[in-house]
Design an enzyme around this catalytic site. Structure first.
Site, mmCIF file in Angstrom:
data_model
loop_
_atom_site.group_PDB
_atom_site.id
_atom_site.type_symbol
_atom_site.label_atom_id
_atom_site.label_comp_id
_atom_site.label_asym_id
_atom_site.label_seq_id
_atom_site.Cartn_x
_atom_site.Cartn_y
_atom_site.Cartn_z
ATOM 1 N N HIS A 1 -5.669 -2.932 -3.016
ATOM 2 C CA HIS A 1 -5.211 -2.799 -4.265
ATOM 3 C C HIS A 1 -5.225 -3.208 -5.733
ATOM 4 O O HIS A 1 -4.679 -2.085 -5.911
ATOM 5 C CB HIS A 1 -3.521 -1.634 -3.311
ATOM 6 C CG HIS A 1 -3.880 -0.863 -2.613
ATOM 7 N ND1 HIS A 1 -4.153 0.583 -1.983
ATOM 8 C CD2 HIS A 1 -3.382 -1.186 -0.657
ATOM 9 C CE1 HIS A 1 -4.341 0.654 -1.212
ATOM 10 N NE2 HIS A 1 -3.617 -0.157 -0.401
ATOM 11 N N SER B 1 1.271 -1.256 0.022
ATOM 12 C CA SER B 1 -0.078 -0.120 -0.116
ATOM 13 C C SER B 1 0.823 1.351 0.254
ATOM 14 O O SER B 1 -0.023 2.524 -0.526
ATOM 15 C CB SER B 1 -1.274 -0.022 0.850
ATOM 16 O OG SER B 1 0.018 0.156 2.413
ATOM 17 N N LYS C 1 -11.898 0.646 -1.748
ATOM 18 C CA LYS C 1 -10.550 0.902 -2.754
ATOM 19 C C LYS C 1 -11.260 1.857 -4.393
ATOM 20 O O LYS C 1 -11.876 2.115 -4.393
ATOM 21 C CB LYS C 1 -9.130 0.348 -2.265
ATOM 22 C CG LYS C 1 -9.146 0.278 -0.871
ATOM 23 C CD LYS C 1 -7.071 0.378 -0.790
ATOM 24 C CE LYS C 1 -7.286 1.106 1.047
ATOM 25 N NZ LYS C 1 -7.176 0.069 1.812
HETATM 26 C C1 LIG Z 1 -6.880 -0.234 3.120
HETATM 27 C C2 LIG Z 1 -6.462 -1.616 2.827
HETATM 28 C C3 LIG Z 1 -6.921 -2.675 4.362
HETATM 29 C C4 LIG Z 1 -7.948 -2.056 5.153
HETATM 30 O O1 LIG Z 1 -8.925 -2.093 5.040
HETATM 31 P P1 LIG Z 1 -10.303 -1.317 5.592
HETATM 32 O O2 LIG Z 1 -11.447 -1.760 4.445
HETATM 33 O O3 LIG Z 1 -10.144 0.077 4.780
HETATM 34 O O4 LIG Z 1 -10.594 -1.499 6.272
HETATM 35 C C5 LIG Z 1 -5.987 -3.751 3.995
HETATM 36 N N1 LIG Z 1 -4.916 -4.336 3.771
HETATM 37 C C6 LIG Z 1 -4.694 -3.056 2.907
HETATM 38 C C7 LIG Z 1 -3.094 -4.029 1.887
HETATM 39 C C8 LIG Z 1 -5.364 -2.069 2.813
HETATM 40 O O5 LIG Z 1 -5.021 -1.444 2.305
#
Ligand SMILES: *Cc1c(COP(=O)(O)O)cnc(C)c1O
Length: 392
Positions: A209, A181, A241
């Site tokens: 992602h 990320s 995302k």
């Molecule tokens: C954003 C993210 C999460 C968490 O997801 P949310 O639904 O925002 O809680 C978990 N793992 C990765 C790699 C992320 O980028």
């Protein structure tokens, strides 16, 4: 030891963060219109959101929310009590179909889903082996699960193999982000799949992602690596995302998922997502699945940023994904660069430790299919100016 006052402690810690340029503040977005947003009375072009396909305000998503609004603002209970409705059931079926896996299980967020997977599957005597740069939720998950927690150097599959070999008893999960990320690079999934097979571990990929962005029909990093559910029995998909919604799902092996559904505390002891949110996510799945045109636009934007950066001597980190970080190193310089960009009308997040390793402060440029070529060129010019002023 004498009693410590929490009030005094938090003030002292805040002063420390202030001195180290590590304060964190949220900004209020007064108005959002795609990649344009209004913050503190000024219009900024947004280069820090994870809305990679530009779906969060897509007319079809808003129509789906509106059409399902009559089902109410809340699900009224957890899934196992009476909160699991037709929208949730349909979303699970459609996710499993899209990602070619036996079953999907919804969660309130990706953070909770990661806690659920590790906690429900591992305990005392087991091991969670994971990449050092995995998302904080996976790190926290292993800490809370009571299993042995082994972190290997970033993207080093052989080191992962040695970690697995050093813990040969009990069950083992090998966990990696599909796309990292804060770095934007892709995990060595084929090597990790081989290591997991050899070490009799279950490979779990957090594809937050990559789903919607990579692979055939946007199926994510596993598909892009030529792997499938046999190699990766469990994966995480988040809806916040590229899908422009909110919530998450764990997708994969039916028996493993059935176990989560009956035993994972972050599944059982929390209210199901609102039904209209699930309806909007269903629409996002349809758009993302058919969204080759969006992915083409996104990848054209990635290519344009990379080649423009090269031409201007801006050294972006090695990444083929919408996450395009510019390593700055020093926290104060990263903040000064972000401030200079904001003064020119561009919103780019300065990411500092502990989110990234010490000395790894960076600007995390995030691209979307909703950006256009002119906006990317203008950002590149602003980045060059900011670098010349701050790093001079
Ligand atoms: C954003 C993210 C999460 C968490 O997801 P949310 O639904 O925002 O809680 C978990 N793992 C990765 C790699 C992320 O980028």
């Amino acid at each position: 030891m004498p009693r410590v006052s929490l009030g005094e402690r938090v003030l002292a810690l805040r002063a420390q963060r202030e001195a180290a340029h590590r304060r964190r503040r949220s900004r209020t977005v007064a108005r959002r219109d795609g990649v344009r947003c209004e913050v503190d009375g000024r219009e900024l072009l947004n280069f820090c959101s994870n809305d990679y396909l530009g779906l969060a305000q897509h007319p079809r998503m808003i129509a789906a929310l509106r059409d399902a609004a009559g089902e109410g603002a809340g699900s009224t209970a957890s899934h196992l009590v009476c909160g699991h409705g037709a929208q949730h059931a349909a979303l699970e079926t459609e996710l499993a179909d899209w990602l070619q896996a036996p079953r999907a299980l919804l969660f309130g967020s990706g953070y909770m889903a990661n806690l659920a997977v590790v906690q429900a599957l591992l305990g005392d005597g087991d091991a969670c082996v994971q990449d050092k740069l995995n998302h904080a939720s996976l790190i926290d998950a292993a800490r809370l699960a009571g299993c042995a927690h082994k972190r290997y150097p970033h993207a080093d599959a052989d080191a992962a193999g040695r970690q697995l070999a050093s813990h040969a008893d009990g069950a083992a999960l090998l966990a990696s982000d599909g796309v990292f990320s804060m770095d934007g690079d892709v995990a060595p999934l084929r090597a990790l799949a081989r290591i997991a097979r050899e070490g009799q571990a279950t490979l779990y990929v957090d594809d937050a992602h990559a789903v919607g962005v990579m692979g055939n029909a946007g199926r994510g990093s596993i598909d892009a690596a030529g792997l499938d559910g046999n190699d990766v029995p469990l994966r995480l998909v988040t809806f916040g995302k590229a899908l422009g919604s909110a919530g998450a799902a764990v997708i994969g092996d039916a028996d493993l998922i059935a176990h989560l559904a009956e035993t994972a505390r972050p599944y059982i002891y929390t209210t199901a997502l609102p039904p209209a949110q699930a309806a909007a996510t269903r629409e996002a799945v349809r758009i993302a699945r058919e969204g080759d045109d969006l992915r083409e636009r996104l990848h054209a934007n990635i290519d344009r940023l990379k080649s423009g950066a090269r031409a201007r001597g801006l050294r972006l980190m090695a990444s083929e994904t919408p996450i395009q970080p510019l390593l700055v190193g020093d926290d104060a310089n990263a903040l000064a660069m972000a401030a200079a960009l904001e003064a020119s009308g561009y919103w780019v997040a300065a990411i500092r430790p502990p989110t990234v390793p010490e000395g790894g402060a960076r600007l995390r440029i995030a691209l979307s299919a909703a950006h256009d070529a002119r906006q990317i060129d203008a950002l590149l010019d602003a980045l060059s100016r900011a670098r010349d002023v701050v790093m001079a």
